[in-house]
Design a protein around this motif. Structure first.
Motif, PDB file in Angstrom:
ATOM      1  N   VAL A 198      51.477 -84.049 -61.432  1.00  0.00           N
ATOM      2  CA  VAL A 198      50.191 -84.082 -60.729  1.00  0.00           C
ATOM      3  C   VAL A 198      50.461 -84.694 -59.360  1.00  0.00           C
ATOM      4  CG1 VAL A 198      47.842 -84.943 -60.687  1.00  0.00           C
ATOM      5  CG2 VAL A 198      48.878 -84.330 -62.863  1.00  0.00           C
ATOM      6  N   LEU A 199      50.104 -83.946 -58.344  1.00  0.00           N
ATOM      7  CA  LEU A 199      50.397 -84.363 -56.979  1.00  0.00           C
ATOM      8  C   LEU A 199      49.094 -84.773 -56.289  1.00  0.00           C
ATOM      9  CD1 LEU A 199      52.882 -84.482 -55.175  1.00  0.00           C
ATOM     10  CD2 LEU A 199      52.428 -82.139 -54.468  1.00  0.00           C
ATOM     11  N   PHE A 200      49.030 -86.048 -55.911  1.00  0.00           N
ATOM     12  CA  PHE A 200      47.836 -86.549 -55.230  1.00  0.00           C
ATOM     13  C   PHE A 200      48.139 -86.810 -53.762  1.00  0.00           C
ATOM     14  CE2 PHE A 200      46.619 -88.107 -59.551  1.00  0.00           C
ATOM     15  CZ  PHE A 200      45.379 -87.497 -59.615  1.00  0.00           C
ATOM     16  N   GLY A 201      47.080 -86.947 -53.011  1.00  0.00           N
ATOM     17  CA  GLY A 201      47.199 -87.274 -51.601  1.00  0.00           C
ATOM     18  C   GLY A 201      45.892 -86.888 -50.938  1.00  0.00           C
ATOM     19  N   TYR A 202      45.567 -87.579 -49.861  1.00  0.00           N
ATOM     20  CA  TYR A 202      44.345 -87.228 -49.124  1.00  0.00           C
ATOM     21  C   TYR A 202      44.497 -85.842 -48.525  1.00  0.00           C
ATOM     22  CZ  TYR A 202      41.878 -91.694 -49.110  1.00  0.00           C
ATOM     23  OH  TYR A 202      41.155 -92.785 -49.475  1.00  0.00           O
ATOM     24  N   PRO A 203      43.369 -85.186 -48.234  1.00  0.00           N
ATOM     25  CA  PRO A 203      43.462 -83.949 -47.473  1.00  0.00           C
ATOM     26  C   PRO A 203      44.260 -84.243 -46.209  1.00  0.00           C
ATOM     27  CG  PRO A 203      41.178 -84.362 -48.152  1.00  0.00           C
ATOM     28  CD  PRO A 203      41.980 -85.571 -48.520  1.00  0.00           C
ATOM     29  N   GLY A 204      45.210 -83.395 -45.887  1.00  0.00           N
ATOM     30  CA  GLY A 204      46.023 -83.622 -44.695  1.00  0.00           C
ATOM     31  C   GLY A 204      47.302 -84.387 -44.992  1.00  0.00           C
ATOM     32  N   SER A 205      47.499 -84.812 -46.230  1.00  0.00           N
ATOM     33  CA  SER A 205      48.716 -85.577 -46.561  1.00  0.00           C
ATOM     34  C   SER A 205      49.924 -84.669 -46.732  1.00  0.00           C
ATOM     35  CB  SER A 205      48.502 -86.377 -47.846  1.00  0.00           C
ATOM     36  OG  SER A 205      48.281 -85.480 -48.915  1.00  0.00           O
ATOM     37  N   GLY A 206      49.666 -83.364 -46.782  1.00  0.00           N
ATOM     38  CA  GLY A 206      50.779 -82.425 -46.926  1.00  0.00           C
ATOM     39  C   GLY A 206      51.013 -82.020 -48.365  1.00  0.00           C
ATOM     40  N   ARG A 207      50.127 -82.472 -49.253  1.00  0.00           N
ATOM     41  CA  ARG A 207      50.350 -82.198 -50.687  1.00  0.00           C
ATOM     42  C   ARG A 207      50.407 -80.688 -50.981  1.00  0.00           C
ATOM     43  NH1 ARG A 207      44.056 -83.410 -52.406  1.00  0.00           N
ATOM     44  NH2 ARG A 207      43.359 -82.105 -50.718  1.00  0.00           N
ATOM     45  N   GLY A 208      49.620 -79.893 -50.221  1.00  0.00           N
ATOM     46  CA  GLY A 208      49.605 -78.446 -50.471  1.00  0.00           C
ATOM     47  C   GLY A 208      50.932 -77.785 -50.149  1.00  0.00           C
ATOM     48  N   SER A 209      51.365 -77.948 -48.908  1.00  0.00           N
ATOM     49  CA  SER A 209      52.618 -77.275 -48.515  1.00  0.00           C
ATOM     50  C   SER A 209      53.805 -77.873 -49.263  1.00  0.00           C
ATOM     51  CB  SER A 209      52.819 -77.361 -47.002  1.00  0.00           C
ATOM     52  OG  SER A 209      52.454 -78.638 -46.542  1.00  0.00           O
ATOM     53  N   GLN A 210      53.781 -79.183 -49.497  1.00  0.00           N
ATOM     54  CA  GLN A 210      54.879 -79.816 -50.235  1.00  0.00           C
ATOM     55  C   GLN A 210      54.895 -79.319 -51.686  1.00  0.00           C
ATOM     56  OE1 GLN A 210      57.250 -81.561 -49.020  1.00  0.00           O
ATOM     57  NE2 GLN A 210      56.495 -82.369 -47.083  1.00  0.00           N
ATOM     58  N   GLY A 211      53.703 -79.244 -52.275  1.00  0.00           N
ATOM     59  CA  GLY A 211      53.614 -78.805 -53.673  1.00  0.00           C
ATOM     60  C   GLY A 211      54.176 -77.412 -53.849  1.00  0.00           C
ATOM     61  N   LEU A 212      53.816 -76.547 -52.922  1.00  0.00           N
ATOM     62  CA  LEU A 212      54.280 -75.164 -52.987  1.00  0.00           C
ATOM     63  C   LEU A 212      55.803 -75.109 -52.867  1.00  0.00           C
ATOM     64  CD1 LEU A 212      53.023 -72.396 -53.204  1.00  0.00           C
ATOM     65  CD2 LEU A 212      52.892 -72.278 -50.723  1.00  0.00           C
ATOM     66  N   ALA A 213      56.338 -75.867 -51.900  1.00  0.00           N
ATOM     67  CA  ALA A 213      57.796 -75.867 -51.687  1.00  0.00           C
ATOM     68  C   ALA A 213      58.522 -76.467 -52.893  1.00  0.00           C
ATOM     69  CB  ALA A 213      58.129 -76.649 -50.414  1.00  0.00           C
ATOM     70  N   ARG A 273      58.549 -73.383 -66.700  1.00  0.00           N
ATOM     71  CA  ARG A 273      59.325 -74.596 -67.007  1.00  0.00           C
ATOM     72  C   ARG A 273      58.496 -75.855 -66.754  1.00  0.00           C
ATOM     73  NH1 ARG A 273      64.770 -75.231 -64.766  1.00  0.00           N
ATOM     74  NH2 ARG A 273      65.199 -76.014 -66.851  1.00  0.00           N
ATOM     75  N   GLY A 274      57.312 -75.622 -66.194  1.00  0.00           N
ATOM     76  CA  GLY A 274      56.434 -76.748 -65.923  1.00  0.00           C
ATOM     77  C   GLY A 274      55.436 -76.359 -64.843  1.00  0.00           C
ATOM     78  N   PHE A 275      54.527 -77.264 -64.546  1.00  0.00           N
ATOM     79  CA  PHE A 275      53.474 -76.981 -63.573  1.00  0.00           C
ATOM     80  C   PHE A 275      53.371 -78.092 -62.543  1.00  0.00           C
ATOM     81  CE2 PHE A 275      52.239 -75.042 -67.599  1.00  0.00           C
ATOM     82  CZ  PHE A 275      51.987 -73.731 -67.203  1.00  0.00           C
ATOM     83  N   ILE A 276      52.959 -77.711 -61.351  1.00  0.00           N
ATOM     84  CA  ILE A 276      52.584 -78.719 -60.361  1.00  0.00           C
ATOM     85  C   ILE A 276      51.092 -78.550 -60.111  1.00  0.00           C
ATOM     86  CG2 ILE A 276      52.825 -79.522 -57.977  1.00  0.00           C
ATOM     87  CD1 ILE A 276      55.692 -78.703 -58.009  1.00  0.00           C
ATOM     88  N   PHE A 277      50.330 -79.586 -60.407  1.00  0.00           N
ATOM     89  CA  PHE A 277      48.890 -79.526 -60.184  1.00  0.00           C
ATOM     90  C   PHE A 277      48.564 -80.181 -58.862  1.00  0.00           C
ATOM     91  CE2 PHE A 277      49.464 -79.289 -64.718  1.00  0.00           C
ATOM     92  CZ  PHE A 277      48.597 -78.264 -65.072  1.00  0.00           C
ATOM     93  N   ILE A 301      51.158 -84.686 -69.226  1.00  0.00           N
ATOM     94  CA  ILE A 301      51.556 -84.930 -67.843  1.00  0.00           C
ATOM     95  C   ILE A 301      52.869 -85.705 -67.845  1.00  0.00           C
ATOM     96  CG2 ILE A 301      50.951 -86.142 -65.715  1.00  0.00           C
ATOM     97  CD1 ILE A 301      48.002 -85.663 -66.523  1.00  0.00           C
ATOM     98  N   SER A 302      53.844 -85.235 -67.084  1.00  0.00           N
ATOM     99  CA  SER A 302      55.145 -85.909 -67.066  1.00  0.00           C
ATOM    100  C   SER A 302      55.243 -86.921 -65.939  1.00  0.00           C
ATOM    101  CB  SER A 302      56.276 -84.889 -66.903  1.00  0.00           C
ATOM    102  OG  SER A 302      56.025 -83.721 -67.617  1.00  0.00           O
ATOM    103  N   LYS A 303      54.599 -86.617 -64.816  1.00  0.00           N
ATOM    104  CA  LYS A 303      54.744 -87.513 -63.679  1.00  0.00           C
ATOM    105  C   LYS A 303      53.541 -87.395 -62.745  1.00  0.00           C
ATOM    106  CE  LYS A 303      58.290 -89.251 -60.664  1.00  0.00           C
ATOM    107  NZ  LYS A 303      59.675 -89.653 -60.808  1.00  0.00           N
ATOM    108  N   VAL A 304      53.217 -88.498 -62.101  1.00  0.00           N
ATOM    109  CA  VAL A 304      52.110 -88.501 -61.141  1.00  0.00           C
ATOM    110  C   VAL A 304      52.646 -89.047 -59.817  1.00  0.00           C
ATOM    111  CG1 VAL A 304      49.809 -89.398 -60.626  1.00  0.00           C
ATOM    112  CG2 VAL A 304      50.454 -88.948 -63.005  1.00  0.00           C
ATOM    113  N   ILE A 305      52.460 -88.278 -58.753  1.00  0.00           N
ATOM    114  CA  ILE A 305      52.923 -88.732 -57.440  1.00  0.00           C
ATOM    115  C   ILE A 305      51.742 -88.756 -56.479  1.00  0.00           C
ATOM    116  CG2 ILE A 305      54.400 -88.199 -55.439  1.00  0.00           C
ATOM    117  CD1 ILE A 305      56.398 -86.924 -57.255  1.00  0.00           C
ATOM    118  N   ASP A 306      51.674 -89.826 -55.694  1.00  0.00           N
ATOM    119  CA  ASP A 306      50.623 -89.942 -54.684  1.00  0.00           C
ATOM    120  C   ASP A 306      51.304 -89.979 -53.314  1.00  0.00           C
ATOM    121  OD1 ASP A 306      48.184 -90.338 -53.491  1.00  0.00           O
ATOM    122  OD2 ASP A 306      48.169 -92.515 -53.839  1.00  0.00           O
ATOM    123  N   ILE A 307      50.983 -89.007 -52.472  1.00  0.00           N
ATOM    124  CA  ILE A 307      51.578 -88.989 -51.125  1.00  0.00           C
ATOM    125  C   ILE A 307      50.695 -89.820 -50.197  1.00  0.00           C
ATOM    126  CG2 ILE A 307      52.396 -87.533 -49.225  1.00  0.00           C
ATOM    127  CD1 ILE A 307      52.530 -85.205 -51.124  1.00  0.00           C
TER     128      ILE A 307
END
Ligand code: AP5
Ligand code: MG
Length: 389
Positions: A198-213, A273-277, A301-307
């Motif tokens: 699960v990838l957290f971060g404020y709007p603009g933190s880059g979570r979208g483009s980073q998550g995709l990559a 093999r897994g998901f990134i939310f 959930i295996s891991k939670v990251i906050d950008i």
């Protein structure tokens, strides 16, 4: 998590194999026999209650077992997996184990059944009895233990056979041969473990483009609810039209819609093999929904990251994006940007807080170039995949 139970008659080699497995797979070891012997040594009330029964080769009551297991498990909430030796030993205990796993938000992967004939049980335990000091390693008691095993413990197998979770292993071979078979089974189980981030971060933190990559790099399925909703808008579906109305008012889309889309995605992604939310869960309610959706498939959930990115930098980034083609419908004006940041602050920050209360949330510095942030995130994902599989 990797949770397994070692099953078999007295002397089958449960304790012997456990010693290696707990180290190799970094598991927390729970042997009800050892725990009871410890209680006896300490002279506790539980130990005294159990002593007579163990000395005669009978099974101690399920109530006592629940108490000692519960005590041990709750003392070790950080364990990355459990190895149960000599538990469950009755049909009731199989249900108890299920309940304990649910409480820990996990489930049993499988049960390993070590098979040996009676005469081998007796000869091994008599030999062990020469040095073990165990009050139950003498022939009369061993025979009683075997009788109890056949009457009360063997029926437990059906519980796991019915679920397709039971692996039979010929325990008469050498320690190394038996071990190799178990290791093979556990490695296959680990491969089935999905890595769900699960990838957290404020709007603009880059979570979208980073998550995709990240999804691309690690072969994970990217689940971004925002993108899924946009896709519905593009398709002009009924859902899409409903979503547009909510976007325009700057509010979150109702959970019913999002849940249906995620459910569909999880169901269609066989072999992932897994998901990134990303962008979900955004509210406490959604975090419970996600638990439920994953649990339905036996996942978690295996891991939670906050950008983390400073607020002024976020505003600068969102404003810059609003002047480009990559502009999102919701960052077309300052008022909307502020509203989005506020939504995150009031609704999503508590979700991160909830995760923090139960598990580690890794904070990753989101400043610097895309590559720099990507490097930092990749390291965390690699470490996470390593401990999951
Ligand atoms: P517990 O301690 O669990 O005893 P057990 O089930 O009778 O099993 P053992 O510990 O005797 O055998 P093992 O399979 O671990 O074999 P090991 O690796 O040592 O329980 C004791 C009592 O506590 C019970 O009787 C009951 O009263 C109570 N209890 C415990 N859990 C309970 C529960 N859940 N509910 C109710 N009551 C409960 O190997 C044995 C010997 O063989 C060793 O000397 C070893 O070196 C040797 N060996 C092992 N593998 C091999 C091999 N492949 N080749 C040659 N030798 C081998
Ligand atoms: Mg043992």
């Amino acid at each position: 998590m990797l949770n397994i139970a070692l099953f078999g008659p007295p002397g089958a080699g449960k304790g012997t194999q456990s010693e290696y497995l707990v180290k190799r797979f970094n598991l927390f070891y729970i042997s009800t026999g050892d725990l009871l012997r410890r209680e006896m040594e300490a002279g506790s009330k539980l130990g005294e209650e159990a002593r007579g029964i163990i000395a005669s080769g009978g099974l101690v009551s399920d109530e006592i077992i629940v108490q000692i297991i519960e005590k041990t498990i709750t003392e070790n909430p950080q364990a990355s997996g459990f190895l149960f030796d000599g538990f469950p030993r009755t049909f009731v205990q199989a249900y108890i184990l299920d309940g304990l796993m649910i409480k820990l938000n996990t489930s049993l992967n499988c049960l390993i059944n070590l098979q040996i004939p009676e005469d081998l049980s007796v000869s091994r335990l008599l030999k062990r009895g020469e040095t073990s000091g165990r009050l139950d390693d003498n022939e009369t008691v061993i025979r009683n233990r075997l009788r109890e095993y056949h009457e009360k413990t063997l029926p437990v197998l059906r519980f796991y056979q019915d679920k397709g979770q039971c692996h039979d292993i010929d325990g008469t071979r050498t320690v190394e041969e038996v071990r190799a078979d178990i290791v093979r089974i556990l490695e296959r189980e680990l491969e089935k473990n999905l890595f769900n981030l699960v990838l957290f971060g404020y709007p603009g933190s880059g979570r979208g483009s980073q998550g995709l990559a990240l999804a691309k790099k690690f072969g994970l399925e990217y689940i971004a609810t925002g993108r899924m909703l946009d896709e519905e808008i593009r398709k002009c579906s009924d859902i899409g039209r409903a979503v547009t109305a909510h976007y325009e008012s700057g509010h979150l889309v109702p959970d019913e819609i999002v849940v249906r889309l995620i459910e569909r995605k999880l169901e269609q992604s066989g072999g992932a093999r897994g998901f990134i939310f990303k962008g979900f869960p955004r509210t406490l309610v959604q975090s419970y929904i996600l638990d439920g959706l994953l649990r339905k498939h036996g996942w978690g959930i295996s891991k939670v990251i906050d950008i983390e990115v400073p607020t002024l930098e976020l505003i600068r980034r969102l404003d810059a994006r609003s002047h480009t083609e990559r502009r999102m419908p919701y960052d077309s004006s300052t008022a909307r940007i502020v509203k989005r940041l506020q939504e995150h602050e009031t609704k999503t920050i508590p979700v991160i807080g909830k995760y923090k209360a139960h598990r580690e949330v890794v904070t990753v510095d989101g400043t610097g170039t895309f590559e720099q942030v990507f490097q930092r995130l990749s390291l965390e994902v690699e470490a996470g995949i390593h401990t999951t599989r």
